[in-house]
Design an enzyme around this catalytic site. Structure first.
Site, PDB file in Angstrom:
ATOM      1  N   HIS A  15       1.165  -1.147   0.041  1.00  0.00           N
ATOM      2  CA  HIS A  15      -0.339   0.071   0.410  1.00  0.00           C
ATOM      3  C   HIS A  15       0.755   1.097  -0.067  1.00  0.00           C
ATOM      4  O   HIS A  15       1.562   1.566   0.557  1.00  0.00           O
ATOM      5  CB  HIS A  15      -0.706  -0.211   1.862  1.00  0.00           C
ATOM      6  N   HIS A 193      -8.063  -8.622  -1.102  1.00  0.00           N
ATOM      7  CA  HIS A 193      -7.645  -8.934   0.621  1.00  0.00           C
ATOM      8  C   HIS A 193      -8.508 -10.063   1.016  1.00  0.00           C
ATOM      9  O   HIS A 193      -9.750  -9.691   1.003  1.00  0.00           O
ATOM     10  CB  HIS A 193      -7.553  -7.808   1.530  1.00  0.00           C
ATOM     11  N   GLU A 196      -7.294 -12.929   5.793  1.00  0.00           N
ATOM     12  CA  GLU A 196      -6.092 -12.030   6.825  1.00  0.00           C
ATOM     13  C   GLU A 196      -6.398 -12.444   8.055  1.00  0.00           C
ATOM     14  O   GLU A 196      -6.442 -12.519   8.774  1.00  0.00           O
ATOM     15  CB  GLU A 196      -5.693 -10.724   6.305  1.00  0.00           C
ATOM     16  N   ASP A 275       2.662  -2.738   4.361  1.00  0.00           N
ATOM     17  CA  ASP A 275       2.549  -1.173   5.070  1.00  0.00           C
ATOM     18  C   ASP A 275       3.966  -1.007   5.944  1.00  0.00           C
ATOM     19  O   ASP A 275       3.756  -0.942   7.056  1.00  0.00           O
ATOM     20  CB  ASP A 275       1.378  -0.782   5.869  1.00  0.00           C
TER      21      ASP A 275
HETATM   22  N1  HPA Z   1      -5.090  -5.129   5.026  1.00  0.00           N
HETATM   23  C1  HPA Z   1      -6.699  -4.235   4.992  1.00  0.00           C
HETATM   24  N2  HPA Z   1      -6.219  -3.148   3.687  1.00  0.00           N
HETATM   25  C2  HPA Z   1      -5.466  -2.630   4.477  1.00  0.00           C
HETATM   26  C3  HPA Z   1      -4.454  -2.713   4.950  1.00  0.00           C
HETATM   27  C4  HPA Z   1      -3.782  -4.117   5.070  1.00  0.00           C
HETATM   28  O1  HPA Z   1      -3.255  -5.090   5.879  1.00  0.00           O
HETATM   29  N3  HPA Z   1      -3.089  -1.861   4.837  1.00  0.00           N
HETATM   30  C5  HPA Z   1      -3.335  -0.763   4.490  1.00  0.00           C
HETATM   31  N4  HPA Z   1      -4.873  -1.346   3.471  1.00  0.00           N
HETATM   32 ZN    ZN Z   2      -2.088  -5.260   2.742  1.00  0.00          ZN
END
Ligand code: HPA
Ligand code: ZN
Length: 336
Positions: A15, A193, A196, A275
């Site tokens: 990101h 994503h 997670e 990040d």
């Molecule tokens: N997960 C989901 N959204 C995000 C992340 C992440 O680690 N970093 C920035 N946006």
């Molecule tokens: Zn991410």
């Protein structure tokens, strides 16, 4: 130089707003006359104690508030390339979050043009190629996503893929099936994503409803044996971010992370940084963290690097150039 330093690296899960280093954040805040609740770099770093994805997102969105002009977005992007040029990063596929900025009345054009000029400068000064992925915030509505899409369409030539980000739990991929269809109809590739913090069911949804080419994170696939078998058979890339997962308490300790087990089972797992300014490391530090925990062989490290090349959105010729370089290194060092 050791093997991890030498391998040509491809970053697939980054990101760009998550590369915002405290020094630059304070500098841009000052330039734009914006008050932050921090006086020093140490103050900023003290705030980086996260307990969950949401606890991080709150700080991440706050830091992005200082970005106002094209120059700001250029400087953010350029600083990232400058940093990873020292880690033999050769290609980057980065996500940006326009809704974080348009909600503050910063124009989509300002964001995309600033990042784009940073990407061109990264190519010119450091020979790092890059692609841009449009981030949709999943905690906002489908309607919001279509507003973003209308803003993005005139600049679609700058985009390689669509991506789904932000708070995962309670915001399933199914909510965004229509916008993904619209993006794919315009020739974009797709990532999301999934798995997670959210359940493995969200990985199935991302595959079946969003028809993604890659899954970002995907660590919770381990809860579903059938899914693991499918991911292996189809060689669906999983862009994993080990330091992110430990920093956000998805795992208490790196030893619990499934990356080694999944690599050894033959899944297409890759190493990425998510990040990096918030999670304590760029791509090389992520390689080093898992190497320290799982004692990967040289061959396994090369396999991780190869997976990233193959999972990228580069064309066959570009992939082959990186593969030739990796194979030369591998022949020199891998005896196992
Ligand atoms: N997960 C989901 N959204 C995000 C992340 C992440 O680690 N970093 C920035 N946006
Ligand atoms: Zn991410």
């Amino acid at each position: 130089m050791d093997l991890i330093s030498r391998i040509p690296k491809v970053e697939l899960h980054l990101h760009i707003e998550g590369t915002f280093e405290p020094e630059l954040m304070l500098k841009i805040a000052k330039r734009n006359n914006i008050q932050l609740p921090y006086k020093s770099v140490a103050d900023v770093k003290k705030a980086y104690e996260f307990t969950s994805l949401q606890s991080f997102l709150d700080i991440y969105y706050q830091s992005a508030q200082v970005l106002l002009t094209e120059e700001d977005f250029h400087d953010l992007t350029y600083a990232y390339f400058q940093k990873v040029a020292t880690q033999n990063v050769r290609h980057v596929e980065m996500i940006f979050d326009p809704q974080t900025h348009t909600s503050r009345n910063v124009a989509y054009e300002t964001v995309v043009n600033g990042i784009w000029s940073g990407m061109q400068a990264g190519l010119k000064d450091f020979s790092i190629t890059s692609k841009l992925m449009l981030g949709v915030l999943r905690d906002l509505t489908e309607e919001d996503a279509f507003v973003l899409w209308q803003q993005a369409l005139p600049h679609i030539d700058k985009l390689a893929a669509i991506s789904l980000n932000s708070a995962e739990q309670g915001n399933p991929p199914s909510k965004f099936a229509k916008i993904y269809q619209a993006a794919r109809d315009k020739g974009l590739l797709a990532v999301a994503h999934a798995g997670e913090e959210g359940p493995s069911e969200y990985i199935w949804q991302a595959l079946n409803l969003l028809k993604v080419n890659r899954i970002d994170h995907g660590v919770r696939c381990t809860e579903d044996e059938e899914l693991v078998t499918y991911l292996k058979q189809q060689q669906i890339p999983l862009t994993m971010c080990p330091l992110s997962n430990t920093k956000l308490c998805v795992y208490k300790d790196m030893s619990e992370h499934p990356i080694a087990e999944l690599l050894r089972k033959g899944l297409c797992v890759t190493v990425n940084s998510d990040d990096p300014s918030f999670f304590g490391g760029y791509i090389e530090e992520n390689y080093r963290a898992i190497q320290a925990t799982f004692d990967f062989s040289d061959k396994e490290i090369c396999q991780l690097a190869e997976n990233a090349i193959q999972a990228s959105f580069l064309n066959q010729t570009e992939k082959q150039t990186l593969m030739d370089e990796l194979n030369n290194i591998q022949q020199e060092v891998c005896h196992d």
